[in-house]
Motif scaffolding. Sequence first.
Motif, mmCIF file in Angstrom:
data_model
loop_
_atom_site.group_PDB
_atom_site.id
_atom_site.type_symbol
_atom_site.label_atom_id
_atom_site.label_comp_id
_atom_site.label_asym_id
_atom_site.label_seq_id
_atom_site.Cartn_x
_atom_site.Cartn_y
_atom_site.Cartn_z
ATOM 1 N N LEU A 93 -0.776 -1.524 9.419
ATOM 2 C CA LEU A 93 -1.964 -2.241 10.028
ATOM 3 C C LEU A 93 -3.276 -2.323 9.237
ATOM 4 O O LEU A 93 -3.708 -3.258 8.878
ATOM 5 C CB LEU A 93 -2.507 -1.655 11.422
ATOM 6 C CG LEU A 93 -3.658 -2.237 12.180
ATOM 7 C CD1 LEU A 93 -3.241 -3.627 12.498
ATOM 8 C CD2 LEU A 93 -3.999 -1.343 13.281
ATOM 9 N N ALA A 94 -3.291 -1.024 8.608
ATOM 10 C CA ALA A 94 -4.514 -0.967 7.469
ATOM 11 C C ALA A 94 -4.211 -2.035 6.288
ATOM 12 O O ALA A 94 -5.089 -2.579 5.792
ATOM 13 C CB ALA A 94 -4.712 0.446 6.954
ATOM 14 N N ALA A 95 -2.994 -2.180 6.008
ATOM 15 C CA ALA A 95 -2.604 -2.830 4.692
ATOM 16 C C ALA A 95 -2.809 -4.265 5.080
ATOM 17 O O ALA A 95 -3.079 -5.308 4.373
ATOM 18 C CB ALA A 95 -1.112 -2.583 4.190
ATOM 19 N N ALA A 96 -2.271 -4.647 6.372
ATOM 20 C CA ALA A 96 -2.361 -6.024 6.876
ATOM 21 C C ALA A 96 -3.771 -6.601 7.049
ATOM 22 O O ALA A 96 -4.202 -7.661 6.633
ATOM 23 C CB ALA A 96 -1.690 -6.104 8.140
ATOM 24 N N ILE A 97 -4.671 -5.542 7.388
ATOM 25 C CA ILE A 97 -6.234 -6.056 7.401
ATOM 26 C C ILE A 97 -6.626 -6.653 6.039
ATOM 27 O O ILE A 97 -7.367 -7.323 5.735
ATOM 28 C CB ILE A 97 -7.042 -4.750 8.153
ATOM 29 C CG1 ILE A 97 -6.916 -4.795 9.335
ATOM 30 C CG2 ILE A 97 -8.489 -5.198 7.751
ATOM 31 C CD1 ILE A 97 -7.141 -3.508 10.277
ATOM 32 N N LEU B 68 -7.614 3.324 -7.890
ATOM 33 C CA LEU B 68 -7.322 3.632 -6.406
ATOM 34 C C LEU B 68 -6.380 4.694 -6.387
ATOM 35 O O LEU B 68 -6.363 5.762 -5.741
ATOM 36 C CB LEU B 68 -7.093 2.693 -5.571
ATOM 37 C CG LEU B 68 -8.209 1.558 -5.261
ATOM 38 C CD1 LEU B 68 -7.733 0.393 -4.500
ATOM 39 C CD2 LEU B 68 -9.347 2.316 -4.275
ATOM 40 N N SER B 69 -5.199 4.480 -7.269
ATOM 41 C CA SER B 69 -4.081 5.403 -7.210
ATOM 42 C C SER B 69 -4.771 6.587 -7.833
ATOM 43 O O SER B 69 -4.429 7.756 -7.494
ATOM 44 C CB SER B 69 -3.075 4.673 -8.258
ATOM 45 O OG SER B 69 -2.586 3.712 -7.677
ATOM 46 N N LEU C 210 -6.121 -2.580 -2.739
ATOM 47 C CA LEU C 210 -6.262 -1.343 -1.751
ATOM 48 C C LEU C 210 -4.974 -1.569 -0.775
ATOM 49 O O LEU C 210 -4.492 -0.605 -0.457
ATOM 50 C CB LEU C 210 -7.481 -1.655 -0.961
ATOM 51 C CG LEU C 210 -7.712 -0.732 0.177
ATOM 52 C CD1 LEU C 210 -7.663 0.519 -0.463
ATOM 53 C CD2 LEU C 210 -9.037 -1.090 0.882
ATOM 54 N N ALA C 211 -4.440 -2.761 -0.452
ATOM 55 C CA ALA C 211 -3.318 -3.079 0.447
ATOM 56 C C ALA C 211 -2.086 -2.363 -0.605
ATOM 57 O O ALA C 211 -1.173 -1.716 0.125
ATOM 58 C CB ALA C 211 -2.894 -4.208 0.489
ATOM 59 N N ILE C 212 -1.915 -2.813 -1.692
ATOM 60 C CA ILE C 212 -0.767 -2.008 -2.672
ATOM 61 C C ILE C 212 -0.871 -0.388 -2.603
ATOM 62 O O ILE C 212 0.268 0.210 -2.488
ATOM 63 C CB ILE C 212 -0.899 -2.670 -4.008
ATOM 64 C CG1 ILE C 212 -0.648 -4.338 -3.918
ATOM 65 C CG2 ILE C 212 0.177 -1.879 -4.948
ATOM 66 C CD1 ILE C 212 -0.931 -4.727 -5.373
ATOM 67 N N THR C 213 -2.036 0.008 -2.886
ATOM 68 C CA THR C 213 -2.111 1.284 -2.779
ATOM 69 C C THR C 213 -1.905 2.101 -1.355
ATOM 70 O O THR C 213 -1.155 2.977 -1.409
ATOM 71 C CB THR C 213 -3.699 1.853 -3.202
ATOM 72 O OG1 THR C 213 -4.031 1.354 -4.314
ATOM 73 C CG2 THR C 213 -3.682 3.183 -3.220
ATOM 74 N N ILE C 214 -2.274 1.292 -0.314
ATOM 75 C CA ILE C 214 -1.877 2.044 0.985
ATOM 76 C C ILE C 214 -0.294 1.753 0.968
ATOM 77 O O ILE C 214 0.422 2.873 1.603
ATOM 78 C CB ILE C 214 -2.345 1.157 2.012
ATOM 79 C CG1 ILE C 214 -3.884 1.323 1.900
ATOM 80 C CG2 ILE C 214 -2.031 1.422 3.180
ATOM 81 C CD1 ILE C 214 -4.838 0.584 2.958
ATOM 82 N N SER C 215 0.401 0.933 0.699
ATOM 83 C CA SER C 215 1.858 0.335 0.663
ATOM 84 C C SER C 215 2.447 1.723 0.245
ATOM 85 O O SER C 215 3.462 2.261 0.650
ATOM 86 C CB SER C 215 2.316 -0.824 0.405
ATOM 87 O OG SER C 215 1.679 -1.855 1.083
ATOM 88 N N THR D 192 4.398 -7.295 5.866
ATOM 89 C CA THR D 192 3.046 -7.194 6.311
ATOM 90 C C THR D 192 2.179 -7.994 5.565
ATOM 91 O O THR D 192 1.051 -8.321 6.455
ATOM 92 C CB THR D 192 2.706 -5.619 5.932
ATOM 93 O OG1 THR D 192 3.805 -4.730 6.426
ATOM 94 C CG2 THR D 192 1.319 -5.267 6.386
ATOM 95 N N ALA D 193 2.111 -8.214 4.339
ATOM 96 C CA ALA D 193 1.343 -9.255 3.684
ATOM 97 C C ALA D 193 1.264 -10.702 4.412
ATOM 98 O O ALA D 193 -0.112 -11.315 4.615
ATOM 99 C CB ALA D 193 1.623 -9.281 2.307
ATOM 100 N N LEU D 194 2.354 -11.023 5.096
ATOM 101 C CA LEU D 194 2.556 -12.370 5.481
ATOM 102 C C LEU D 194 1.826 -12.350 7.016
ATOM 103 O O LEU D 194 1.057 -13.340 7.592
ATOM 104 C CB LEU D 194 3.729 -12.889 5.621
ATOM 105 C CG LEU D 194 4.412 -13.203 4.471
ATOM 106 C CD1 LEU D 194 6.056 -13.492 4.456
ATOM 107 C CD2 LEU D 194 3.803 -14.286 3.759
ATOM 108 N N ILE D 195 2.139 -11.112 7.686
ATOM 109 C CA ILE D 195 1.544 -11.021 9.196
ATOM 110 C C ILE D 195 -0.073 -10.819 9.048
ATOM 111 O O ILE D 195 -0.712 -10.837 10.110
ATOM 112 C CB ILE D 195 2.325 -9.862 9.832
ATOM 113 C CG1 ILE D 195 3.503 -10.232 10.343
ATOM 114 C CG2 ILE D 195 1.701 -9.493 11.190
ATOM 115 C CD1 ILE D 195 3.837 -11.567 10.950
#
Length: 298
Positions: free
Chosen positions: A74-78, A113-114, A165-170, A180-183
Amino acid sequence: MSSHHDHRKGLLITAIGGLVLTFDIPLIRLADGSPWTIMALRTGTTLVATLLIWVVWRAVRGNVPKLIPGWSGLAAAICYGLTSITFVTAVYHTSTADLVFILAFNTVFAALLSWLFLRERPRLSTVIAMLAMIVGVLIIVGGSVGTGKLFGDFMALCSAFFVALAITISRASGKDMGFTALIGVVFPLALAAFMVSGEGLHVNAPWWIIFNGAVIMPISFFCLAAGPKYISGPEVAMFYVLETVLAPVWVWLVFAEAPTRNSLIGGAILIVALVAHSLWQLHEGRRRRAALAVAYPA
């Protein structure tokens, strides 16, 4: 033989994803509409296409990945949703060259971020590449001062940060986030639908943006997400550079939009730093694998 076949398969899949993604910005420009209308059509068609692919995959194979795998998903999707909003905004407020060059800065954000959250201390080669890319972005942004493109450049920088940030969370979650990226388009779709309900739809060539959302986005994001299963991170990064190089070319050919001198200088620094760092990582990876093969022969 199987490993070699998988590597070639990964290169082909990721190359297709990177090449297809280069048409995203030209198609947005060709649609010729207001930002909120473009965002609504782009995200809406992407969501419909994604759900159709997911349903068919589930019916045929059954082992389909989750659309949003837990709270980390959910965090990555946001984050991906915020990326979509800032990206489309940047398309309308800065040049294509500035946008794609600044987007390449996401590698610097990802490394930082990493380092902060995953305790992955960057190597000296990474630090040097990061410093060079910072210089490149400063040259591009410096050339935008007083031209009205500064806000667009800032939105592009925000887009680079959110995708990093999304990549780091993933990576931290270790979960499969192929869909997730598409949703993640649900959030910008809801916002755009609300804005369009007040101002109405304004687009002159809707078929371009519908094709973009229904075909270009699912293919590019799915292929680029599948690539790391077969090839290394540096190799994947090399194919992301395709958009940085080719998108300004397509826009120049179609719209005669030539990059500024500062944009070309800063962009050249960014591309050289990215490619040099990726090649160095590939070289180091091969050297480590060769050393392990000697130390632990099969």
